[in-house]
Design an enzyme around this catalytic site. Structure first.
Site, short mmCIF file in Angstrom:
data_model
loop_
_atom_site.label_atom_id
_atom_site.label_comp_id
_atom_site.label_asym_id
_atom_site.label_seq_id
_atom_site.Cartn_x
_atom_site.Cartn_y
_atom_site.Cartn_z
N HIS B 113 0.82 -1.22 0.00
CA HIS B 113 0.00 0.00 0.00
C HIS B 113 0.86 1.27 0.00
CE1 HIS B 113 -3.58 -2.35 0.40
NE2 HIS B 113 -3.22 -2.85 1.57
N ASP B 152 -2.91 -10.51 -2.73
CA ASP B 152 -3.43 -10.12 -1.41
C ASP B 152 -4.92 -9.80 -1.55
OD1 ASP B 152 -2.03 -8.80 1.32
OD2 ASP B 152 -3.93 -7.86 0.77
N HIS B 154 -6.37 -7.29 -0.39
CA HIS B 154 -6.50 -5.85 -0.58
C HIS B 154 -5.83 -5.45 -1.89
CE1 HIS B 154 -6.47 -6.50 3.87
NE2 HIS B 154 -7.51 -5.67 3.79
N ASP B 241 -4.39 -12.99 2.89
CA ASP B 241 -5.67 -12.65 3.52
C ASP B 241 -6.89 -12.98 2.67
OD1 ASP B 241 -4.55 -10.67 1.98
OD2 ASP B 241 -4.59 -9.13 3.52
ZN LIG Z 1 -3.95 -7.33 2.65
#
Ligand SMILES: [Zn+2]
Ligand SMILES: [Zn+2]
Lengths: 558, 454
Positions: B113, B152, B154, B241
């Site tokens: 991120h 991931d 996200h 995740d």
């Molecule tokens: Zn993540």
């Protein structure tokens, strides 16, 4: 008075110590019967001694090494409870292996229960095949040994005469494959090793020796002889441990040094960092198999004073074999010892024959005897120094799992090279100068190993793991499990508990340990958070009696 | 780097047991504790197919050449970040030099991120481990084309931001639909900048996606595109995740699914990203990934509570349609014309607002890309953090010259930097000159300039 006896592959050495002074030494060729060698060396050093003054005897022997190398043991079957994870097909333990259902996870929780019917069928099959010795090893058994114990109970009921070893005792660290191998070796060697211990005790009793008797372990600690049968494999590779402790006692404390033991065809190298012998990060490799046995970080280089020298094309090479003594001492082929003689770095042997040996190698290459000897010298020195450098590099590159551990990693270099063993004298100064170090060959270097045995100290260790969410603590070494109060348990209590257990164990072993001597060697605390709440803490700590030597030897290097 | 010889898989395990964002944060000391127990107990480090390495600290220069840390790298990273980025760099070095078959940086803190400009921590990340490593490989080893596959749950918005305009870095991310999870981006229409069309591809997944659809995307979209793109090096941002027990994500992927993905994708280097089911997923998923990388049988790896998950036919149909439409975008990647609305004079311009969830502030950016016929053009970013109530740290100007910049763009960027220094309306001015591996920074408050080079 202390006695140290080191039974090596070629020689058995013994020393008698009193208040840090060396009173007598002995060096005899090792016989096939190890007990005979021990007694002969012992009798020499105890000749003029009132045995009532004798406080302690420490042996370092190759008995376990010989048992394992010669496979002098009954067949052993392994009952494994590996559960999910690594494919079972990847396991290769070179013996009868039976896989049982059941699984425990990393926090010691049961995931899959045992299947009694399957266990009974397996045992019947093993009985038919004539097995009477079994190791039972579960994955994560150090976190919960109940599966191993249940299987052992069933065996005890059905086959009371079988010898059973449990993984959590033989291999209490986290590493299942190494636990399997360590348990196998424990199971295989316990009986013959006990026989050896008994015959030693009988022989000592016959001589009316009542002193405490210890055996040296690979990690330089000692164990009372009678307790050594609990973990016989730990006494493997005690020879290099003996030499290293010898070096430690013969040089000033707190030094960073390289101990080099040059023998007939092999050279053992170990490191002493700030006065402490360096342990190998994982465990000993035994006959190619990895174990959990704590051992010194020792490297063996296949070169020594009696190695065979040959010419291959335009190169001089050595072969890691011995055909006899050096040419200058009446042997059949040129050896590094002949090179030392030509360079006048040893007084051993006939100079003329040594020149002859070097010329036979060098003349076809257009080199004089002295040039050839120099070439041989540099070959030997290079192969040893390369290994020393590699060992330091490996030590620096040992993994770190915390930021502070990684940040404190730094280059360490030795200041001293200490030579022990028969072949050291001629080579050590050159090796030291190549490494930018000072060379020391301490007095009594040829029996440094026996001195090391004599001054080695008992080491005991207790590892405690507490899981406050599950409300129990657990002692790794004996599988003891106790309840704790979730709320009031804390780090101080965990340490206190571990110390108490260590003192109990010391008392059981008949050792005097004062609480101040206890070192904390590992300490880990984790908060367990689920959601946003702390649901418990994990404490993992290890305490041990201090490592070190019983008495320093009263004389520096020369 | 596709060499399936008898070389080993390099593993750096750095759990940072003494680092946490805060005591109860998902990024805390305990995160890789049970993973450690599992891989130690399995004897993974003893396997002849595995070689364990100890990490080194990444150099601040390596970070400065990829990300603009405001005011300076030292202010935005701790040792833990340098170690995590250093792990990726060290393994990549070994792989590209031919000493390893592939590698896994099983490290924390994560990085995907973290964007090109760094004012603080976003989504648990400060610096972007993969991006820093990729640029390192391009500077030091002359690697030309790289693919980063982000798995991931996200969206890898930081990595996307860094390579948005870069035609030589293919970034593909599949993740839970941004309407239901942080950071709220990663929609299928985010396809990269005007000079790098379809070199960014996003596959937003509906809640409850299973192994089946994840592997469908791999087989039918990612692998065919990789064989077109022909990267010199493949990176997997290996977040875990998507696992069915993850507390942050809502997917239904299993350890077997992750292992199969790794086996098929055959990344040169996998770098751990997220994954917060620290007991129920991480020990198993990490085992699966390590074994798959090492070419070992992973079929015995299974979670204690594993069940069979089924997706609705609606979900499967939706995935199939999205894969088809993205394949079409990929097919026309070289014909796509830039949106004329983006053109402002000699630049493509876009305005961005970036939310820093951990620290709770908003960054405002104006990003300009020089339009050039001969190269992808240099980038100039105007950035300012707004703490609310009109409080600001002042503006910074970040100029980045790409690896393949033409000489006139390089010259223009350099004089742009010099002029901005004089104008004093920026508190900091930075210049990353990737072709020459030189970084320049200037602080207009004290008039100091600093420089680093590789
Ligand atoms: Zn993540
Ligand atoms: Zn240009």
């Amino acid at each position: 008075m202390y006695v140290g006896v080191d039974v090596g592959g070629t020689f058995t050495d013994a020393v008698l110590l009193h208040n840090g002074q060396i009173l007598t030494t002995a060096k005899i060729p090792t016989k096939t019967d190890l007990l005979e060698s021990i007694l002969e060396a012992l009798d020499i050093v105890l000749q003029d001694v009132d045995i009532r003054d004798l406080k302690r005897i420490v042996f370092s022997t190759t008995v376990i090494t010989n048992l394992i190398a010669g496979q002098k043991y009954d067949k052993v079957a392994l009952l494994l409870i590996p559960g999910p994870g690594l494919s079972h097909k990847l396991y290769d333990f070179k013996t009868e292996v039976c896989i049982l259902s059941g699984a425990i996870d990393y926090r010691g929780r049961e995931i899959v229960s045992l299947n009694e019917k399957e266990i009974e069928e397996t045992l019947t099959r093993l009985a038919t095949k004539g097995f009477k010795k079994v190791g039972i090893i579960g994955k994560f058994s150090p976190r919960n040994s109940s599966h191993e114990k249940q299987v052992a109970e069933i065996i005890k009921e059905k086959y009371p005469d079988w010898q059973v070893e449990l993984g959590f005792q033989a291999g209490p660290q986290l590493n299942f494959p190494r636990r399997v191998v360590t348990t196998f070796l424990t199971c295989a060697t316990r009986e013959p090793y006990s026989n050896f211990v008994n015959s030693v005790r009988q022989a000592l009793a016959k001589r009316e020796i009542t002193a405490e008797v210890f055996i040296l372990k690979a990690d330089t600690g000692t164990l009372p002889l009678k307790h050594s049968v609990e973990l016989p494999v730990e006494t493997i590779f005690s020879g290099p441990a003996a030499s290293t402790v010898g070096v430690q006692s013969l040089t000033s404390p707190d030094l960073t040094e390289v101990a080099i033991d040059i023998g007939g065809t092999t050279t053992d190298i170990s490191l002493i960092l700030n006065g402490q012998p360096l342990l190998s990060a994982k465990g000993a490799r035994v006959e190619g198999q990895l174990t959990q046995v704590r051992t010194l970080a020792v490297k063996s280089v296949p070169v020594g004073g009696d190695s065979i020298l040959e010419r291959v094309g335009d190169e001089i090479v050595f072969r890691p074999e011995r055909l006899g003594p050096a040419y200058c001492l009446g042997g059949p082929v040129p050896t590094p010892t002949d090179a030392l003689r030509v360079l006048d770095l040893t007084g051993l042997g006939d100079e003329g024959k040594a020149r002859e040996a070097m010329e036979s190698l060098g003349t076809p290459l257009g080199m004089s005897a002295v040039e050839t000897a120099e070439k041989v010298m540099s070959l030997v020195v290079k192969s040893i120094t390369a290994e020393v450098k590699k060992m330091f590099l490996e030590w620096e590159q040992e993994p770190a799992y915390r930021i502070w551990e990684l940040l404190q990693k730094r280059k360490v270099s030795p200041s001293i090279v200490v030579g022990v063993g028969g072949g050291s004298e001629g080579f050590i100064p050159r090796i030291a100068s190549e490494l930018g170090c000072q060379a020391i060959i301490p007095p009594y270097a040829p029996v440094a190993n026996a001195i090391g045995a004599a001054v080695a100290k008992p080491t005991l260790q207790i590892s405690l793991r507490a899981d406050t969410e599950q409300g129990y603590y657990h002692i790794r070494e004996d599988g003891f499990q106790g309840k704790i109060d979730r709320r009031s348990f804390n780090e101080g209590k965990a340490l206190e508990l571990a110390r108490e257990k260590l003192l109990d164990k010391a008392a059981e072993y008949g050792l005097e340990v004062s609480p101040e001597e206890i070192e904390v060697t590992h300490q880990e605390v984790f908060n367990m958070i689920r959601g946003w709440n702390t649901v418990g803490r994990l404490y993992d700590l290890t305490v041990q009696t201090s490592r070190g030597i019983a008495v320093p030897i009263k004389m520096g290097g020369k | 780097m596709r060499n399936s010889s008898d070389k080993k898989t390099g593993l750096i395990f750095f759990p940072a047991f003494d680092w946490a964002i805060s005591p109860t944060h998902p990024e805390r000391e305990e995160r890789l504790l049970y993973t450690r127990d599992q891989i130690f107990e399995e004897g993974i480090m003893d396997l002849p197919q595995i070689s364990e390495y100890v990490s080194v600290l990444a150099k601040t220069h390596d970070i400065a050449m990829t990300q603009f840390c405001v005011p300076r790298v030292e202010d935005r990273v701790t040792e833990a970040h340098l170690i995590a980025a250093g792990a990726a760099i060290l393994l990549a070095d070994e792989i590209v030099s031919g000493r390893l078959k592939n590698g896994f940086a099983l490290v924390r803190p994560p990085g995907h991120h973290a964007m090109r400009v760094v004012h603080g921590n976003r989504g648990f990340c400060n610096i972007n481990n993969e991006a820093i490593m990729v640029d390192y490989l391009r500077r030091r080893h002359g690697i030309k084309r790289v693919a980063i596959i982000d798995t991931d749950v996200h969206h890898g918005d930081g990595t996307q931001d860094i390579f948005w305009h870069d035609p030589d870095v293919l970034f593909i991310s599949f993740h839970q639909d941004g309407r239901t999870i942080f950071p709220g981006t990663g929609f299928a229409d985010e396809l990269g900048g005007p000079t790098a069309y379809a070199r960014t591809l996003n596959i937003p997944l509906p809640l409850g996606t299973t192994d089946e659809s994840m592997l469908y995307i791999l087989d039918n979209l990612i692998l065919p595109i990789l064989s077109d793109f022909k990267p010199d090096f493949i990176v997997n941002s290996a977040g875990q995740d998507n696992h069915y027990t993850d507390p942050l994500g809502s997917m239904k992927v299993t350890a077997q699914g992750y292992a199969r993905l790794t086996e098929k994708l055959r990344p040169d280097l996998a770098v751990l990203e997220g994954g917060y089911a620290i007991e129920t997923a991480l020990p198993y998923v990490n085992m699966g990934i390590i074994l798959a990388l090492a070419g070992l049988d992973y079929s015995y790896v299974r979670e204690p509570d594993l069940q069979t998950f089924r997706e609705s036919s609606d979900l499967t149909g939706y995935i199939h349609r999205m894969v088809n439409s993205l394949l079409q975008q990929w097919e026309k990647r070289d014909q796509a014309l830039p949106n004329p609305k983006l053109i402002k004079g000699n630049y493509y311009e876009r305005v961005k607002r970036i939310f820093y969830d951990t620290d709770g502030f908003i960054e405002e950016q104006v990003e300009k890309l020089r339009i050039c016929d001969n190269c992808p053009g240099y980038l100039a970013i105007d950035t300012e953090v707004n703490h609310g109530y009109g409080l600001s740290d002042g503006k910074a100007l970040c100029i980045s010259v790409p690896f393949t910049a033409c000489s006139s763009c390089r010259k223009e960027a350099a004089s742009f930097y010099e002029e901005a220094k004089k104008r004093k309306n920026y508190r900091q001015v930075y210049l990353q000159d990737k072709p020459s591996d030189v970084f320049l920074g200037y602080n207009s408050v004290n008039g100091q300039e600093w420089r680093s080079e590789g």
